[in-house]
Write a protein that holds these residues in place. Structure first.
Motif, PDB file in Angstrom:
ATOM      1  N   PHE A 144     -26.525 -27.339  25.524  1.00 36.58           N
ATOM      2  CA  PHE A 144     -25.686 -26.041  25.373  1.00 36.58           C
ATOM      3  C   PHE A 144     -26.585 -25.498  24.332  1.00 36.58           C
ATOM      4  N   GLY A 145     -26.941 -25.853  23.021  1.00 34.50           N
ATOM      5  CA  GLY A 145     -27.564 -25.305  21.925  1.00 34.50           C
ATOM      6  C   GLY A 145     -28.978 -24.747  22.447  1.00 34.50           C
ATOM      7  N   ILE A 146     -29.648 -25.506  23.202  1.00 36.72           N
ATOM      8  CA  ILE A 146     -30.915 -24.927  23.716  1.00 36.72           C
ATOM      9  C   ILE A 146     -30.919 -23.587  24.605  1.00 36.72           C
ATOM     10  N   VAL A 147     -29.802 -23.536  25.368  1.00 34.02           N
ATOM     11  CA  VAL A 147     -29.886 -22.565  26.492  1.00 34.02           C
ATOM     12  C   VAL A 147     -29.313 -21.392  25.993  1.00 34.02           C
ATOM     13  N   ALA A 148     -27.990 -21.562  24.975  1.00 39.81           N
ATOM     14  CA  ALA A 148     -27.472 -20.772  23.962  1.00 39.81           C
ATOM     15  C   ALA A 148     -28.502 -19.975  23.292  1.00 39.81           C
ATOM     16  N   SER A 149     -29.205 -20.545  22.412  1.00 38.79           N
ATOM     17  CA  SER A 149     -30.255 -20.093  21.490  1.00 38.79           C
ATOM     18  C   SER A 149     -31.230 -19.128  22.227  1.00 38.79           C
ATOM     19  N   LEU A 150     -31.876 -19.721  23.259  1.00 40.66           N
ATOM     20  CA  LEU A 150     -33.042 -19.006  24.040  1.00 40.66           C
ATOM     21  C   LEU A 150     -32.498 -17.827  24.646  1.00 40.66           C
ATOM     22  N   SER A 151     -30.972 -18.005  25.223  1.00 38.01           N
ATOM     23  CA  SER A 151     -30.598 -16.796  25.952  1.00 38.01           C
ATOM     24  C   SER A 151     -30.557 -15.759  25.057  1.00 38.01           C
ATOM     25  N   ILE A 152     -29.826 -15.970  23.686  1.00 39.37           N
ATOM     26  CA  ILE A 152     -29.625 -14.885  22.690  1.00 39.37           C
ATOM     27  C   ILE A 152     -30.684 -14.188  22.205  1.00 39.37           C
ATOM     28  N   LEU A 153     -31.915 -15.094  22.116  1.00 41.09           N
ATOM     29  CA  LEU A 153     -33.168 -14.342  21.797  1.00 41.09           C
ATOM     30  C   LEU A 153     -33.941 -13.483  23.092  1.00 41.09           C
ATOM     31  N   ALA A 154     -33.289 -13.968  24.147  1.00 38.75           N
ATOM     32  CA  ALA A 154     -33.810 -13.221  25.381  1.00 38.75           C
ATOM     33  C   ALA A 154     -33.058 -11.935  25.426  1.00 38.75           C
ATOM     34  N   ILE A 155     -31.625 -11.789  25.204  1.00 39.17           N
ATOM     35  CA  ILE A 155     -30.998 -10.481  25.250  1.00 39.17           C
ATOM     36  C   ILE A 155     -31.432  -9.600  24.247  1.00 39.17           C
ATOM     37  N   PHE A 156     -31.912 -10.041  22.951  1.00 37.20           N
ATOM     38  CA  PHE A 156     -32.374  -9.269  22.021  1.00 37.20           C
ATOM     39  C   PHE A 156     -33.583  -8.439  22.599  1.00 37.20           C
ATOM     40  N   MET A 157     -34.554  -9.445  23.210  1.00 41.15           N
ATOM     41  CA  MET A 157     -35.975  -8.603  23.437  1.00 41.15           C
ATOM     42  C   MET A 157     -35.559  -7.785  24.652  1.00 41.15           C
ATOM     43  N   LEU A 158     -34.303  -8.169  25.415  1.00 43.70           N
ATOM     44  CA  LEU A 158     -34.282  -7.253  26.720  1.00 43.70           C
ATOM     45  C   LEU A 158     -33.796  -6.049  25.980  1.00 43.70           C
ATOM     46  N   CYS A 159     -32.851  -5.871  25.267  1.00 41.22           N
ATOM     47  CA  CYS A 159     -32.106  -4.636  24.800  1.00 41.22           C
ATOM     48  C   CYS A 159     -33.504  -3.926  23.738  1.00 41.22           C
ATOM     49  N   LEU A 160     -34.070  -4.621  23.109  1.00 37.21           N
ATOM     50  CA  LEU A 160     -35.336  -3.646  22.344  1.00 37.21           C
ATOM     51  C   LEU A 160     -36.383  -3.171  23.344  1.00 37.21           C
ATOM     52  N   LEU A 161     -36.461  -3.645  24.475  1.00 37.00           N
ATOM     53  CA  LEU A 161     -37.322  -3.245  25.492  1.00 37.00           C
ATOM     54  C   LEU A 161     -36.816  -2.235  26.304  1.00 37.00           C
ATOM     55  N   ILE A 162     -35.700  -2.467  26.782  1.00 30.29           N
ATOM     56  CA  ILE A 162     -35.058  -1.771  28.000  1.00 30.29           C
ATOM     57  C   ILE A 162     -34.609  -0.391  27.466  1.00 30.29           C
ATOM     58  N   ILE A 163     -33.611  -0.457  26.283  1.00 29.68           N
ATOM     59  CA  ILE A 163     -33.032   0.881  25.914  1.00 29.68           C
ATOM     60  C   ILE A 163     -33.763   1.859  25.585  1.00 29.68           C
ATOM     61  N   PRO A 164     -34.750   1.641  24.843  1.00 28.07           N
ATOM     62  CA  PRO A 164     -35.441   2.841  24.233  1.00 28.07           C
ATOM     63  C   PRO A 164     -36.484   3.395  25.354  1.00 28.07           C
ATOM     64  N   ILE A 165     -36.764   2.598  26.354  1.00 28.17           N
ATOM     65  CA  ILE A 165     -37.839   2.929  27.349  1.00 28.17           C
ATOM     66  C   ILE A 165     -36.962   3.958  28.260  1.00 28.17           C
ATOM     67  N   ILE A 166     -35.672   3.202  28.801  1.00 29.60           N
ATOM     68  CA  ILE A 166     -34.973   4.107  29.592  1.00 29.60           C
ATOM     69  C   ILE A 166     -34.516   5.661  29.028  1.00 29.60           C
ATOM     70  N   TYR A 167     -34.383   5.593  27.670  1.00 31.32           N
ATOM     71  CA  TYR A 167     -33.891   6.764  26.950  1.00 31.32           C
ATOM     72  C   TYR A 167     -35.109   7.722  27.130  1.00 31.32           C
ATOM     73  N   THR A 168     -36.364   7.330  27.131  1.00 31.59           N
ATOM     74  CA  THR A 168     -37.512   8.503  27.263  1.00 31.59           C
ATOM     75  C   THR A 168     -37.736   8.766  28.602  1.00 31.59           C
ATOM     76  N   PHE A 169     -36.791   8.432  29.607  1.00 30.40           N
ATOM     77  CA  PHE A 169     -36.777   9.135  30.709  1.00 30.40           C
ATOM     78  C   PHE A 169     -35.681  10.086  31.129  1.00 30.40           C
ATOM     79  N   LEU A 170     -34.767   9.935  30.054  1.00 27.67           N
ATOM     80  CA  LEU A 170     -33.343  10.766  30.167  1.00 27.67           C
ATOM     81  C   LEU A 170     -33.465  12.056  29.072  1.00 27.67           C
TER      82      LEU A 170
END
Length: 804
Positions: free
Chosen positions: A355-381
């Motif tokens: 539980f700890g391994i999957v949860a901690s890795l997933s939290i870091l993954a969602i941070f990375m996705l937010c940081l990458l996807i949101i600014p990039i999408i807004y450059t096209f909008l």
């Protein structure tokens, strides 16, 4: 220097993200495809959660028992409590149901009324023979009356096993193959074979069949877990998207956020598959958790973007500031949240580690996705429209912030008194907390299989096996009369405990043998005397029928015997008292130098596992506090600031623990997670507030009051937004059919609400009250990590063409 390096690092990150939009989006797409491909490795657990380490003494004893007698949880029982069963047609249909079940490959044996055998003495051969109660079919009511008399009055060997002589409840025992008990084949048998046969019988007879037994309960419970994963993900998406839209009033921003968290969920399932972990009742919670934790990241990023656009109208500059400022702060808060989950990795429980391994890795993954996807999408909008920025000027939010400021300015004594009262009341409540070691307490109370469990508890005293392993320390020691008498004494104690069913062992067979020797007279259902032993046991040794009856209760060497009983669903305290009673009798009856007697079974293992988790709760929570304290020490370089920051985060945990004691929510595997999860998330608000407070101090030339109020106004809105999302997001779990999941959702929601108020009221109050000792240049030395960079524009005067 470090500050410049940090700022330069995030400037570099911003340039890389904004200049390589297509490459990054392609990499994200490829990673998502890769993780989606790993879904094929996902599998749902087919065993109970083993909360103990593999090398724990309790597990070693249990595994030793399994080595000698195999899987003990392979019994499924069918029961009927209805006088109309004892009619010719219905009883024949009941017997036919048993015959049909015997035809399935997954079944080793079925014992029903039709399968009951009477031991008959054969004087010529000097052996016992087995004669069926029912030769073929029931043909008349007279046969039924004779059968009922024999079952309920003449043969105590079968009483409380296949029928209850007091209530005339009848049941059938189905033993499935031990090698499929913990495999997908068990699920296929239950849903594809067993359930259709029962449905057909009920349709033909109008009788209500109760079904239970650990394999059946585990199968339906696992299916409920599977069903709830989709429900939770859907509800979490619905609730968080509605709240997000309410705050931002933008379909565009809402869609982008939902897209990001959906990809995060896909990655989470991929991580589970990549690591070859099973989906358990704990890991099933992680996908909706990622949605709930990911949305605040989206709020911070999109809110900052819209704020910057409104401020100066430069989209490129706005997106770069989003990454350099909010990216850094969001990384710190996500790391602390992941740290709260990661402490479970340091426990010795495999369930919690996964539980700890999957949860901690997933939290870091969602941070990375937010940081990458949101600014990039807004450059096209295109630029946000005016209506999308209206939420930045909401008066009711300003009113909330003004109320907090008034409370901190004029009501600090009230805040302290309220906090102290809550602390004292919570400590009193903590002493009322109980520990639950129940296997079924978290199961859906509305599910039919749970009602059936209660039915069998009432009629046959439970379905959860408790095993007693008797080691005589020599071959064929079990059949010695002295051993049988000692086992009989222990069984007498078991019979006196109302929470335990009548035990079954080799003792029962020997008693039945004596009754058969004396021509089925029930008064001779007892152990033979020393004079009777030789000639009665000689009949037993000559008979293969006895082996057929209870071959599972003595091992092949005759050195080991088992006593099997079944336990009701009871609390941990009562279970411990029962164990103490049995151990006391064992020590008295079985000399240590001649016997080794151990108590085991799934019910006991789970109860011990729950107590073990309670100990690990203290360890994991202490580790979380220590880890986050070290992290904050590195960021703020101030021991006093660590103490100040921990108080408003530990108080909500104490309040929640007290609330659990007052309302009667026990400590159990599901609720144990509350504290580490809530602490890891709530400390994020503290980090945001203190980081902004330090920045305000430097901007305001160390004017403390002005800095506190400035930090409160600046961070209060974002903290309120994210806390509302987290509160309602975790509240999604309260619609679960599992009591533990409901408690987890309610308790985490309540804790985070308390934490928000504590960070917005108690924390600034403490800073103001202790201003001389806390807020000075010696205490607040230059931070190791500048979480919220200063507003400097000189490094942001980039050309749009170069940036994009």
């Amino acid at each position: 220097m470090f500050k410049l390096l940090t700022r330069g690092f995030w400037d570099g990150i911003a340039r890389v993200i904004l200049r390589n939009k297509i490459v990054i989006l392609t990499l994200v797409l490829l990673a998502t495809i890769f993780f989606s491909y790993q879904w094929k490795n996902m599998r749902f657990t087919y065993t109970e959660a083993n909360l103990l380490p593999d090398d724990h003494p309790i597990n070693l004893v249990y595994n030793d028992f399994l080595d000698k007698f195999g899987e003990e949880g392979n019994l499924i029982v069918l029961g009927v409590k209805d006088s109309s069963l004892f009619t010719v047609d219905n009883l024949n249909a009941w017997n036919k149901l048993s015959d049909n079940l015997k035809n399935f490959n997954e079944v080793t044996s079925v014992i029903s009324i039709k399968d009951l055998q009477k031991l008959k003495k054969n004087t010529e051969k000097q052996e016992f023979e087995l004669k069926p109660f029912i030769a073929d079919k029931i043909a008349s009511t007279a046969e039924i009356d004779t059968l009922k008399h024999q079952l309920f009055s003449q043969y105590p060997f079968y009483d409380n096993f296949l029928f209850n002589s007091n209530t005339q409840t009848v049941r059938t025992a189905i033993y499935i193959k031990k090698d499929i008990v913990n495999t997908p084949a068990r699920k296929a048998f239950v849903f594809d074979h067993l359930q259709p046969e029962i449905d057909a019988f009920e349709a033909n007879t109008s009788l209500d069949v109760r079904v239970s037994g650990m394999p059946y309960v585990r199968t339906l419970n696992a299916q409920n877990i599977i069903d709830e994963i989709g429900k939770f993900i859907g509800l979490a998406l619905a609730v968080t998207s509605l709240i997000f839209f309410f705050f931002f009033r933008s379909f565009r921003a809402t869609f982008i956020s939902m897209l990001v968290v959906c990809i995060g969920v896909m990655w989470t399932f991929g991580i589970i598959g990549l690591l070859n972990y099973e989906i358990t009742v704990l890991t099933a919670l992680i996908p909706p958790l990622i949605i709930v934790i990911g949305i605040p990241n989206c709020i911070f990023l999109i809110n900052k973007y819209q704020h910057e656009v409104k401020l100066h109208g430069n989209k490129v500059k706005s997106l770069q500031r989003v990454i350099t400022k909010i990216g850094n702060a969001t990384l710190m808060t996500n790391v602390t949240t992941a740290s709260g989950f990661a402490t479970f990795i340091l426990t010795e429980s495999q369930l919690l580690k996964e539980f700890g391994i999957v949860a901690s890795l997933s939290i870091l993954a969602i941070f990375m996705l937010c940081l990458l996807i949101i600014p990039i999408i807004y450059t096209f909008l295109p630029h946000p429209k005016d209506r999308h920025l209206e939420h930045l000027n909401k008066r009711w939010i300003g009113g909330f912030v003004d109320w907090m400021e008034r409370m901190v300015k004029h009501k600090r004594i009230t805040i302290y008194i309220t906090s102290l009262i809550l602390l004292v009341a919570s400590i009193i409540g903590i002493y009322q907390i109980r520990i639950s070691g129940s296997l079924i307490e978290d199961m859906s109370k509305e599910a039919q299989f749970f009602k059936d469990i209660r039915f069998f508890e009432k009629e046959f005293n439970g379905i959860m096996p408790v095993e007693i392993l008797v080691d005589t320390k020599r071959k064929k020691g079990v059949m010695k009369l002295s051993t049988l008498k000692r086992m009989n004494e222990l069984e007498d104690v078991i019979n006196e405990i109302p929470e335990l069913s009548r035990p079954v062992s080799i003792v029962s067979l020997v008693k039945y043998s004596k009754q058969a020797y004396y021509n089925d007279n029930p008064k001779y259902y007892q152990l033979p005397t020393s004079q009777e032993r030789s000639f009665i046991l000689s009949y037993v040794k000559n008979s293969s029928s006895n082996v057929e009856l209870l071959q599972n209760f003595v091992d092949s060497t005759g050195q080991y015997a088992r006593i099997t009983t079944f336990m009701k669903d009871i609390g941990t305290d009562r279970m411990e008292r029962i164990e103490e009673t049995l151990q006391e009798k064992i020590h008295k009856v079985f000399p240590k130098e001649r016997y080794k007697v151990t108590i085991t079974g799934k019910a006991l293992v789970f109860q011990k596992g729950t107590k073990y988790l309670v100990k690990n709760l203290a360890i994991s929570l202490s580790l979380a506090i220590l880890l986050i304290s070290l992290f904050m020490a590195y960021m703020f370089r101030s021991f006093r600031m660590i103490i100040i920051s921990l108080v408003p985060n530990i108080l909500p945990l104490v309040i929640t623990a007290g609330l659990m004691g007052v309302v009667g929510v026990p400590i159990k595997p599901s609720t144990i997670l509350v504290f580490s999860i809530a602490f890891g998330i709530s400390v994020d608000d503290t980090i945001h507030f203190l980081a902004k407070y330090r920045q305000e101090l430097q901007s305001n030339h160390w004017k403390i009051r002005k800095s506190v109020y400035g930090a409160l106004k600046e961070t209060g809105v974002s903290m309120f937004y994210t806390s509302i999302v987290l509160f309602f997001g975790f509240s999604v779990f309260t619609v679960s059919d599992f009591g533990g999941t409901v408690a987890l959702g309610a308790l985490v929601s309540a804790t985070l609400l308390f934490a928000m108020l504590s960070n917005l009221l108690l924390l600034p109050s403490l800073l103001l009250s202790l201003e001389r000792n806390i807020a000075n240049k010696e205490v607040l030395r230059k931070p190791a990590i500048n979480i919220i960079p200063d507003d400097e524009d000189d490094d942001e005067n980039l050309q749009q063409k170069d940036t994009l």
